[in-house]
Design an enzyme around this catalytic site. Sequence first.
Site, short mmCIF file in Angstrom:
data_model
loop_
_atom_site.label_atom_id
_atom_site.label_comp_id
_atom_site.label_asym_id
_atom_site.label_seq_id
_atom_site.Cartn_x
_atom_site.Cartn_y
_atom_site.Cartn_z
CD GLU A 49 3.50 5.39 -9.93
OE1 GLU A 49 2.77 4.49 -9.46
OE2 GLU A 49 3.97 6.31 -9.23
CG HIS A 50 -1.80 6.15 -11.25
ND1 HIS A 50 -2.87 5.61 -10.57
CD2 HIS A 50 -0.94 6.59 -10.30
CE1 HIS A 50 -2.66 5.72 -9.27
NE2 HIS A 50 -1.50 6.32 -9.09
CD GLU B 237 -5.65 4.97 -13.62
OE1 GLU B 237 -5.03 5.12 -12.55
OE2 GLU B 237 -6.42 4.01 -13.83
CG HIS C 227 1.28 9.99 -8.42
ND1 HIS C 227 -0.08 10.17 -8.24
CD2 HIS C 227 1.56 8.77 -7.90
CE1 HIS C 227 -0.58 9.11 -7.63
NE2 HIS C 227 0.39 8.24 -7.41
CD GLU D 206 -2.49 6.95 -5.41
OE1 GLU D 206 -1.45 7.19 -4.75
OE2 GLU D 206 -2.47 6.56 -6.59
#
Length: 298
Positions: free
Chosen positions: A74-75, A144, A71, A151
Amino acid sequence: MAQPTAAQQRPGTTKTLLKGVDGAGTVRRTVLPGGLRIVTETLPTVRSAAFGIWVGVGSRDETPVLNGATHYLEHLLFKGTERRSALDISSALDAVGGEMNAFTAKEYTCYYARVLDNDLPLAIDVVSDMLTGSLIRQEDIDTERDVVLEEIAMTEDDPSDVVHDLFAQVMYGSSPLGRPVLGTVDTINALTRDQVAGFYKRRYRPSTWWSRPPGTSTTPRWCARSSGPSPPPARSATPTCSPPTRAAEPGRCAPPARSRSWTARPSRRTWCSACPAWPAATSGAGRWACSTPLSAAA
């Protein structure tokens, strides 16, 4: 006779999986020589195209130390390549009224875009560039990290998300499927640039990719666009398209007279029918340069 699976299909071939009516709804699968698998669905009555690239990598492929790396990666793929900055990536499809996003699951990661059918070459170019040429810079890792931690905090505040994570943990225990897709605060804080970049190089290979572009584009045309890298967009030191006072000159992009946002966010309405290429903003307010992302396919 049963259709061969994607693993059994010979590279460089195309198989029809489902025959539509009068060409509509026909589904085909193509395996390119490099191993990339493409599934196309022809919808000739639709003037839009939506396509995605599914990478066969998810949180189940992570070790306990790398939990959350998929994940996190992905960012990072949206943060820039050798050809595009993060701003270029985010504005490229906005400029033609399209959209682009991504999501990570336990068994795969998906990057997708929706555009008008004429802009499919641009969408393919941008998303493919992200997946194959990401820089994974240290400054992006640091930036990030805070986003991913936020998140995780948001997930912990949502009872429905907490329930799903607890269910997976009880069902699958300490196996990779039992760990959260986002990772934990401890694992995200501990991830280094070398770990994430190494995961990217090991896992993001064409043989692990699936691509599905439904719309008006035919299988041969789409596969030709996907079979190799496209040249970088042309850059111009001086503006080749400028906002005219009344009417557009042939071959020049013409922002609408009353638009107040054309310098920051162009749209399909900002160029005239005589211009064969899409407008791309260059550095400096009010400067433009025409570029063609895929010269053969556009």
